[in-house]
Design an enzyme around this catalytic site. Structure first.
Site, PDB file in Angstrom:
ATOM      1  N   PRO A 125      -4.629   0.590   2.442  1.00 33.04           N
ATOM      2  CA  PRO A 125      -5.968   0.647   1.803  1.00 33.04           C
ATOM      3  C   PRO A 125      -6.938   1.082   2.822  1.00 33.04           C
ATOM      4  CG  PRO A 125      -4.568  -1.355   1.087  1.00 33.04           C
ATOM      5  CD  PRO A 125      -3.773  -0.648   1.941  1.00 33.04           C
ATOM      6  N   ALA A 134      -6.441   2.596   5.720  1.00 36.51           N
ATOM      7  CA  ALA A 134      -6.023   3.421   6.965  1.00 36.51           C
ATOM      8  C   ALA A 134      -5.387   4.781   6.077  1.00 36.51           C
ATOM      9  CB  ALA A 134      -4.897   2.816   7.741  1.00 36.51           C
ATOM     10  N   THR A 136       4.343   7.462  -2.693  1.00 36.87           N
ATOM     11  CA  THR A 136       5.033   8.495  -3.680  1.00 36.87           C
ATOM     12  C   THR A 136       6.398   7.928  -3.792  1.00 36.87           C
ATOM     13  OG1 THR A 136       3.338  10.207  -2.900  1.00 36.87           O
ATOM     14  CG2 THR A 136       5.549  10.852  -4.121  1.00 36.87           C
ATOM     15  N   GLY A 157     -11.455  30.489 -20.729  1.00 37.15           N
ATOM     16  CA  GLY A 157     -13.024  30.253 -21.248  1.00 37.15           C
ATOM     17  C   GLY A 157     -12.776  28.956 -21.770  1.00 37.15           C
ATOM     18  N   GLU A 216      -0.995  14.252   2.298  1.00 33.45           N
ATOM     19  CA  GLU A 216      -0.405  14.723   3.530  1.00 33.45           C
ATOM     20  C   GLU A 216      -1.403  15.228   4.339  1.00 33.45           C
ATOM     21  OE1 GLU A 216       3.428  16.498   3.357  1.00 33.45           O
ATOM     22  OE2 GLU A 216       3.969  15.277   1.764  1.00 33.45           O
TER      23      GLU A 216
HETATM   24  N1  COS Z   1       3.628  15.906  16.797  1.00 36.47           N
HETATM   25  C1  COS Z   1       3.917  15.182  17.649  1.00 36.47           C
HETATM   26  N2  COS Z   1       2.909  14.013  18.236  1.00 36.47           N
HETATM   27  C2  COS Z   1       1.733  14.131  17.776  1.00 36.47           C
HETATM   28  C3  COS Z   1       1.468  15.210  16.977  1.00 36.47           C
HETATM   29  C4  COS Z   1       2.178  16.097  16.330  1.00 36.47           C
HETATM   30  N3  COS Z   1       1.899  16.855  15.169  1.00 36.47           N
HETATM   31  N4  COS Z   1      -0.122  14.826  16.517  1.00 36.47           N
HETATM   32  C5  COS Z   1      -0.349  14.025  17.437  1.00 36.47           C
HETATM   33  N5  COS Z   1       0.520  13.597  18.103  1.00 36.47           N
HETATM   34  C6  COS Z   1       0.672  12.608  19.106  1.00 36.47           C
HETATM   35  C7  COS Z   1      -0.426  12.783  20.400  1.00 36.47           C
HETATM   36  O1  COS Z   1       0.112  13.541  21.178  1.00 36.47           O
HETATM   37  C8  COS Z   1      -0.902  11.314  20.679  1.00 36.47           C
HETATM   38  O2  COS Z   1       0.143  11.035  21.738  1.00 36.47           O
HETATM   39  P1  COS Z   1      -0.428  10.451  23.050  1.00 36.47           P
HETATM   40  O3  COS Z   1      -1.066   9.365  22.961  1.00 36.47           O
HETATM   41  O4  COS Z   1       0.944  10.340  24.033  1.00 36.47           O
HETATM   42  O5  COS Z   1      -1.162  11.664  23.671  1.00 36.47           O
HETATM   43  C9  COS Z   1      -0.771  10.419  19.460  1.00 36.47           C
HETATM   44  O6  COS Z   1       0.300  11.231  18.731  1.00 36.47           O
HETATM   45  C10 COS Z   1      -1.994  10.301  18.665  1.00 36.47           C
HETATM   46  O7  COS Z   1      -2.577  11.322  18.367  1.00 36.47           O
HETATM   47  P2  COS Z   1      -4.193  11.543  18.505  1.00 36.47           P
HETATM   48  O8  COS Z   1      -4.806  10.907  19.438  1.00 36.47           O
HETATM   49  O9  COS Z   1      -4.350  13.042  18.033  1.00 36.47           O
HETATM   50  O10 COS Z   1      -4.370  10.697  17.027  1.00 36.47           O
HETATM   51  P3  COS Z   1      -5.528  10.384  16.232  1.00 36.47           P
HETATM   52  O11 COS Z   1      -5.636   9.036  15.841  1.00 36.47           O
HETATM   53  O12 COS Z   1      -6.733  11.192  16.747  1.00 36.47           O
HETATM   54  O13 COS Z   1      -5.377  11.081  14.857  1.00 36.47           O
HETATM   55  C11 COS Z   1      -4.942  12.695  13.159  1.00 36.47           C
HETATM   56  C12 COS Z   1      -4.811  12.304  14.395  1.00 36.47           C
HETATM   57  C13 COS Z   1      -6.190  12.622  12.405  1.00 36.47           C
HETATM   58  C14 COS Z   1      -4.383  14.051  13.095  1.00 36.47           C
HETATM   59  C15 COS Z   1      -3.775  11.657  12.279  1.00 36.47           C
HETATM   60  O14 COS Z   1      -4.297  10.444  12.024  1.00 36.47           O
HETATM   61  C16 COS Z   1      -3.615  12.176  10.869  1.00 36.47           C
HETATM   62  O15 COS Z   1      -2.768  13.357  10.774  1.00 36.47           O
HETATM   63  N6  COS Z   1      -4.190  11.726   9.772  1.00 36.47           N
HETATM   64  C17 COS Z   1      -3.928  11.968   8.358  1.00 36.47           C
HETATM   65  C18 COS Z   1      -2.701  11.311   7.989  1.00 36.47           C
HETATM   66  C19 COS Z   1      -2.316  11.830   6.808  1.00 36.47           C
HETATM   67  O16 COS Z   1      -1.885  12.910   6.717  1.00 36.47           O
HETATM   68  N7  COS Z   1      -1.834  11.263   5.864  1.00 36.47           N
HETATM   69  C20 COS Z   1      -1.385  11.379   4.599  1.00 36.47           C
HETATM   70  C21 COS Z   1      -0.528  10.498   4.138  1.00 36.47           C
HETATM   71  S1  COS Z   1       0.997  10.165   4.329  1.00 36.47           S
HETATM   72  S2  COS Z   1       1.808  11.400   2.879  1.00 36.47           S
END
Ligand code: COS
Length: 383
Positions: A127, A129, A157, A339, A363
């Site tokens: 909720p 996150a 899902t 339309g 995603e």
């Molecule tokens: N593959 C492997 N490792 C990854 C990665 C990837 N694609 N993306 C990030 N990481 C790693 C980073 O390298 C980092 O590792 P280190 O701490 O060792 O350097 C760690 O994961 C954390 O990454 P980051 O600092 O980028 O994390 P953030 O909290 O800033 O968040 C986002 C990154 C915003 C990209 C992430 O939270 C995200 O994808 N959010 C959306 C979630 C989502 O898609 N939800 C959909 C629901 S699931 S169906």
């Protein structure tokens, strides 16, 4: 990899026939009832769709990313609710296990996931996150050799049918953010797990999401997937592939919307001629076709590069961003070409218009894709 080009072509042709002859006629009824019949699910099982991306060694078809996106495009000809039914088994509900599971974990679950006897589900979102997945608060506390899970997951899902959840939980409460998160393989019949009522949604009726609650759910030590503290990376790698799949599904849906628009424009007469004769209608058709082609090329190229072992994280995000925004524009034009009829439930474009809206949200929202792309650009420039 699917055995050879001939087998791939034959299977794609079979899926195409199945989609057009068996699924399309049921689209409207599924949207109305919110249920995909067991007979249709059995048809998808028989085609091997539940095991499309699961390695052959575990009973799947072992499709490459390029092959997977070709199937996703075929499935896009019909309502996303059908694809969603097996989508978690070949994507977010199995790929963590495929990439990082032990041999024992793979043997235990993958063959049943591949046959569609077991439904896999991915429990990351909470909720509080969503986009900030690293802020999740579901807790996994050590208890003897095992773990105890507590927390609430949201919009999960296929959770109403799931037998296996890949759950992301915080194992180290002293580590904020992405660090301190671990992944677990959790069986549905574990005491302390409950699945809420299916969410009421804007579209994609028949594809069910619900809350999943963990209330002192005890899981054994071997439920841990990968190493402790590596859960966030497991989730991110799964999402990289998932994002390409959603982009491909968007291309398929766009093709269908364009076909519906063209058929309508040729049949519908105004001012004494088919509206397809009018240049303002032609411009909309041409723009939609061009954008769908661009997305198709991006997705196929990125999938091939992923299969060659390249890091395509940022490019998969670009594909999802472009393709999902593209199908939104295509759906909007499709309604416009129809339309007033385009606003009516009797025409499929009304339903697709609502269905495809989800692609820009799940995603990872479009804004999260932008963030992933821009961060990779900046990191590359600083390297
Ligand atoms: N593959 C492997 N490792 C990854 C990665 C990837 N694609 N993306 C990030 N990481 C790693 C980073 O390298 C980092 O590792 P280190 O701490 O060792 O350097 C760690 O994961 C954390 O990454 P980051 O600092 O980028 O994390 P953030 O909290 O800033 O968040 C986002 C990154 C915003 C990209 C992430 O939270 C995200 O994808 N959010 C959306 C979630 C989502 O898609 N939800 C959909 C629901 S699931 S169906």
């Amino acid at each position: 990899m699917i055995r050879d080009q001939g087998s791939l072509d034959a299977l794609l042709a079979t899926v195409r026939r199945f989609v057009r002859e068996r699924l399309v006629p049921h689209e409207a009824a599924v949207a109305e009832s919110g249920e995909v019949s067991e007979a249709l699910v059995a048809g998808m099982r028989d085609l091997g769709l539940f095991g499309l991306t699961i390695p052959e060694a575990y009973g799947g078809l072992g499709a490459t990313t390029e092959e997977e996106v070709l199937f996703a495009m075929e499935m896009g000809w019909t309502s996303p609710a059908f694809r969603a039914r097996f989508g978690t088994n070949i994507g977010i509900g199995s790929q963590g296990l495929v990439n990082g599971g032990t041999e024992e974990q793979k043997q235990r679950y993958l063959p049943r996931l591949a046959r569609g006897e077991l439904i896999g589900s991915f429990a990351l979102t909470e909720p509080e996150a969503g986009s900030d997945a690293g802020s999740l608060t579901t807790r996994a506390r050590r208890d003897g050799n095992g773990w105890v899970l507590n927390g609430r997951k949201r919009f999960i899902t296929n959770s109403p049918y799931a037998g296996l959840f890949t759950v992301f939980a915080r194992t180290d409460p002293d580590q904020a953010g992405a660090r301190g998160v671990s992944a677990f393989l959790v069986e549905r019949d574990t005491p302390g797990i409950s699945v809420g009522a299916p969410d009421r949604k804007m579209g994609q009726m028949g594809a069910h999401t619900a809350d999943v609650v963990f209330d002192d759910a005890h899981v054994p030590g071997d439920a841990l997937l990968g190493r402790e503290g590596e859960g966030f990376k497991i989730a991110m790698r799964v999402l990289d592939r998932g994002r390409l799949h959603i982009a491909a599904a968007s291309v398929g849906n766009a093709d269908r919307l364009i076909a519906e628009s063209l058929t309508y424009a040729l049949e519908r007469k105004q001012f004494g001629q088919p509206i397809a004769e009018f240049q303002l209608i032609q411009a909309m058709l041409a723009d939609s076709r061009t954008e769908a082609l661009a997305a198709r090329c991006m997705v196929l190229e990125t999938a091939r590069r992923r299969d060659r072992g390249e890091d395509v994280g940022a490019d998969a995000a670009s594909c999802k961003l472009f393709a999902t925004e593209m199908v939104g524009r295509v759906a909007d034009r499709a309604v416009q070409i129809h339309g007033g009829n385009g606003y009516m439930a009797a025409f499929p474009v009304e339903r697709f218009y609502r269905d495809v809206r989800l692609y820009r949200l799940y995603e990872g929202t479009s804004q999260i894709q932008q963030l992933v792309i821009a961060r990779a650009m900046i990191k590359g420039a600083q390297a």
